[in-house]
Design an enzyme around this catalytic site. Structure first.
Site, PDB file in Angstrom:
ATOM      1  N   THR A 135       5.739  -1.795  11.525  1.00  0.00           N
ATOM      2  CA  THR A 135       5.104  -0.500  11.825  1.00  0.00           C
ATOM      3  C   THR A 135       3.639  -0.545  11.401  1.00  0.00           C
ATOM      4  O   THR A 135       3.002   0.508  11.296  1.00  0.00           O
ATOM      5  CB  THR A 135       5.805   0.663  11.086  1.00  0.00           C
TER       6      THR A 135
ATOM      7  N   GLU B 281      -1.629  -2.763  23.427  1.00  0.00           N
ATOM      8  CA  GLU B 281      -0.920  -1.496  23.685  1.00  0.00           C
ATOM      9  C   GLU B 281      -1.601  -0.732  24.805  1.00  0.00           C
ATOM     10  O   GLU B 281      -2.830  -0.682  24.832  1.00  0.00           O
ATOM     11  CB  GLU B 281      -0.878  -0.661  22.400  1.00  0.00           C
TER      12      GLU B 281
ATOM     13  N   GLY C 124       0.848  -1.186   0.000  1.00  0.00           N
ATOM     14  CA  GLY C 124       0.000   0.000   0.000  1.00  0.00           C
ATOM     15  C   GLY C 124       0.887   1.241   0.000  1.00  0.00           C
ATOM     16  O   GLY C 124       2.097   1.153  -0.234  1.00  0.00           O
TER      17      GLY C 124
ATOM     18  N   ARG D  18       0.492  -3.173  12.342  1.00  0.00           N
ATOM     19  CA  ARG D  18      -0.267  -3.375  13.575  1.00  0.00           C
ATOM     20  C   ARG D  18       0.295  -4.606  14.267  1.00  0.00           C
ATOM     21  O   ARG D  18       0.675  -5.586  13.606  1.00  0.00           O
ATOM     22  CB  ARG D  18      -1.758  -3.604  13.281  1.00  0.00           C
TER      23      ARG D  18
ATOM     24  N   ILE E  41       2.271   3.070   2.307  1.00  0.00           N
ATOM     25  CA  ILE E  41       3.455   3.099   3.182  1.00  0.00           C
ATOM     26  C   ILE E  41       4.495   2.085   2.698  1.00  0.00           C
ATOM     27  O   ILE E  41       5.693   2.388   2.637  1.00  0.00           O
ATOM     28  CB  ILE E  41       3.066   2.859   4.660  1.00  0.00           C
TER      29      ILE E  41
ATOM     30  N   HIS F 140       4.388   3.111  19.339  1.00  0.00           N
ATOM     31  CA  HIS F 140       3.422   3.466  18.285  1.00  0.00           C
ATOM     32  C   HIS F 140       3.566   4.939  17.854  1.00  0.00           C
ATOM     33  O   HIS F 140       2.637   5.730  17.992  1.00  0.00           O
ATOM     34  CB  HIS F 140       1.985   3.175  18.750  1.00  0.00           C
TER      35      HIS F 140
HETATM   36  P1  NAP Z   1      -3.616   0.605   3.995  1.00  0.00           P
HETATM   37  O1  NAP Z   1      -4.568   1.040   2.968  1.00  0.00           O
HETATM   38  O2  NAP Z   1      -4.047   0.731   5.391  1.00  0.00           O
HETATM   39  O3  NAP Z   1      -3.238  -0.914   3.719  1.00  0.00           O
HETATM   40  C1  NAP Z   1      -2.043  -1.393   3.210  1.00  0.00           C
HETATM   41  C2  NAP Z   1      -2.179  -2.686   2.537  1.00  0.00           C
HETATM   42  O4  NAP Z   1      -2.885  -3.641   3.336  1.00  0.00           O
HETATM   43  C3  NAP Z   1      -2.926  -2.627   1.243  1.00  0.00           C
HETATM   44  O5  NAP Z   1      -1.997  -2.436   0.219  1.00  0.00           O
HETATM   45  C4  NAP Z   1      -3.640  -3.964   1.171  1.00  0.00           C
HETATM   46  O6  NAP Z   1      -3.221  -4.812   0.129  1.00  0.00           O
HETATM   47  C5  NAP Z   1      -3.236  -4.656   2.442  1.00  0.00           C
HETATM   48  N1  NAP Z   1      -4.344  -5.472   2.902  1.00  0.00           N
HETATM   49  C6  NAP Z   1      -5.564  -5.058   3.299  1.00  0.00           C
HETATM   50  N2  NAP Z   1      -6.322  -6.142   3.594  1.00  0.00           N
HETATM   51  C7  NAP Z   1      -5.558  -7.223   3.357  1.00  0.00           C
HETATM   52  C8  NAP Z   1      -5.771  -8.615   3.451  1.00  0.00           C
HETATM   53  N3  NAP Z   1      -6.942  -9.096   3.859  1.00  0.00           N
HETATM   54  N4  NAP Z   1      -4.749  -9.452   3.115  1.00  0.00           N
HETATM   55  C9  NAP Z   1      -3.581  -8.969   2.707  1.00  0.00           C
HETATM   56  N5  NAP Z   1      -3.308  -7.652   2.581  1.00  0.00           N
HETATM   57  C10 NAP Z   1      -4.301  -6.801   2.908  1.00  0.00           C
HETATM   58  O7  NAP Z   1      -2.282   1.362   3.659  1.00  0.00           O
HETATM   59  P2  NAP Z   1      -1.114   2.170   4.364  1.00  0.00           P
HETATM   60  O8  NAP Z   1      -1.506   3.601   4.463  1.00  0.00           O
HETATM   61  O9  NAP Z   1       0.095   1.783   3.590  1.00  0.00           O
HETATM   62  O10 NAP Z   1      -1.021   1.625   5.857  1.00  0.00           O
HETATM   63  C11 NAP Z   1      -0.615   0.341   6.183  1.00  0.00           C
HETATM   64  C12 NAP Z   1      -0.916   0.064   7.643  1.00  0.00           C
HETATM   65  O11 NAP Z   1       0.056   0.716   8.444  1.00  0.00           O
HETATM   66  C13 NAP Z   1      -2.239   0.660   8.130  1.00  0.00           C
HETATM   67  O12 NAP Z   1      -3.317  -0.212   7.877  1.00  0.00           O
HETATM   68  C14 NAP Z   1      -2.003   0.898   9.599  1.00  0.00           C
HETATM   69  O13 NAP Z   1      -2.509  -0.188  10.342  1.00  0.00           O
HETATM   70  C15 NAP Z   1      -0.502   0.961   9.720  1.00  0.00           C
HETATM   71  N6  NAP Z   1      -0.032   2.272  10.162  1.00  0.00           N
HETATM   72  C16 NAP Z   1       0.695   2.347  11.306  1.00  0.00           C
HETATM   73  C17 NAP Z   1       1.192   3.556  11.737  1.00  0.00           C
HETATM   74  C18 NAP Z   1       2.023   3.659  12.990  1.00  0.00           C
HETATM   75  O14 NAP Z   1       1.923   4.654  13.682  1.00  0.00           O
HETATM   76  N7  NAP Z   1       2.847   2.676  13.275  1.00  0.00           N
HETATM   77  C19 NAP Z   1       0.944   4.714  10.996  1.00  0.00           C
HETATM   78  C20 NAP Z   1       0.210   4.605   9.824  1.00  0.00           C
HETATM   79  C21 NAP Z   1      -0.264   3.372   9.411  1.00  0.00           C
HETATM   80  P3  NAP Z   1      -3.623  -4.637  -1.414  1.00  0.00           P
HETATM   81  O15 NAP Z   1      -2.836  -3.473  -1.869  1.00  0.00           O
HETATM   82  O16 NAP Z   1      -3.181  -5.878  -2.046  1.00  0.00           O
HETATM   83  O17 NAP Z   1      -5.096  -4.422  -1.456  1.00  0.00           O
END
Ligand code: NAP
Length: 331
Positions: free
Chosen positions: A242, A273, A166, A244, A168, A292
């Protein structure tokens, strides 16, 4: 917009407002009957239940769990706006079936979170925290510089495996290319990303020296990195999360650290958490742990709040949300 819709804000965010130099909730206060959680302690489940019983909108954090049982007690709720991109703390199906639109904050935190992922890759790979502690505790002063002190892993020339491509995951890939890494990537939808070789998860685990996790937490991704996955990785691999905490089976992670299968880890997120102060993960010098803070820069946190406020206001007006996590509920 209905006159004075009732809105609950689960955190006043005064500290961030001071840093931003403005009242981040001003647009909301101007358009809604806004009740802001007044206490320093976070709103507990029972507080949320009470506060949301008559609310039409809520501005919440990722720590506010809005599950089906809680939402069932919110008959007037029309909009949930979370100051996060991840929405695993909200039951999206329950919200959709109650015609509640859910807003989140994608995009605005992408680069900041990718920076943290990269910081963890570097810090865990090069043993920065461990070496810093050696100095601070006075151990260096009592010993000497040695040729093999704190030798770690090079990022340049190494293979990075990105799980989840995605926004990130892609931003991490761009950074890795700049560092001269070979980049492999896996996504469920087989996304093609410039400079990233798309591979099956098994191949990624078999070839990556560093693995960075970027999938959303869903029923399918919970425990994706289990004992089998960890065993399939290269011995000594550096694993960074980073995304979940629930994406990794945490007891299996502890075992893989104990056995030495994992060379080091960099973790910003945990199954529960805040992580318990007695948790075994805290005992590993090769575990770099942060509370986090993926999106924690002033500019990004302010952008997140602004987008979340815009989502909430749009939802209250019955307009499409700038960023909607359950488009099925938008009518
Ligand atoms: P996002 O839209 O939340 O999701 C990223 C990816 O997750 C998408 O590319 C999707 O794959 C994949 N995904 C969703 N459902 C899935 C499933 N059932 N099986 C396999 N893959 C699946 O995008 P993002 O903005 O890059 O964020 C990624 C994650 O980082 C967030 O969901 C959040 O939990 C976490 N985050 C953490 C922090 C922190 O403070 N540590 C900050 C921001 C975000 P496809 O592309 O193939 O559909």
């Amino acid at each position: 917009m209905k006159e004075n819709p009732r809105v609950f804000v689960s955190d006043g965010m005064d500290g961030l407002a001071r840093r931003a130099g403005r009242d981040l909730l001003a647009p909301l206060r101007a358009a809604a009957d806004c009740r802001v959680w007044p206490h320093v302690r976070p709103a507990a489940r029972e507080d949320l239940r009470e506060e949301l019983a008559e609310a039409e909108g809520v501005l919440c954090l990722l720590t506010d769990v809005l599950d089906a049982e809680l939402l069932a007690g919110c008959p007037d709720l029309r909009v949930i706006s979370s100051i996060s991109v991840g929405v695993d703390h909200i039951d999206l199906d329950a919200a959709t079936s109650q015609d509640i639109v859910v807003g989140n904050t994608p995009g605005v935190l992408t680069e900041t979170t990718a920076d943290l992922a990269f910081a963890l890759l570097l810090t865990a790979g090069r043993r920065v925290v461990e070496a810093g502690d050696f100095l601070r505790t006075g151990a260096w002063a009592k010993s000497r510089w040695a040729i093999d002190s704190f030798v770690g892993r090079d990022l340049h020339g190494a293979t990075l495996g990105i799980v989840g491509l995605g926004p990130i995951g892609q931003a991490v890939a761009r950074r890795a290319q700049g560092f001269g890494m070979r980049v492999l990537g896996w996504s469920r939808s087989g996304r093609e990303v410039l400079g990233v070789r798309g591979v099956a998860l098994e191949q990624l685990f078999a070839e990556a020296d560093f693995v960075s996790l970027h999938v959303a937490l869903t029923a399918e991704t919970r425990g994706l990195i289990d004992a089998r996955a960890l065993a399939a990785m290269k011995p000594g691999v550096v694993l960074v999360n980073t995304a979940r905490g629930g994406v990794i089976d945490q007891p299996a992670l502890v075992e893989a650290l104990e056995s030495g299968q994992l060379g080091a880890v960099g973790l910003d997120v945990f199954e529960s958490e805040p992580i318990d102060a007695e948790h075994p993960l805290l005992g590993f010098p090769n575990a770099v742990l942060t509370p986090h803070i993926g999106s924690a820069s002033v500019e990004t946190r302010v952008r997140m709040v602004d987008l979340a406020v815009a989502n909430l206001l749009a939802g209250l007006r019955g307009e499409p949300l700038p960023a909607c996590a359950n488009p099925g509920a938008e009518r």
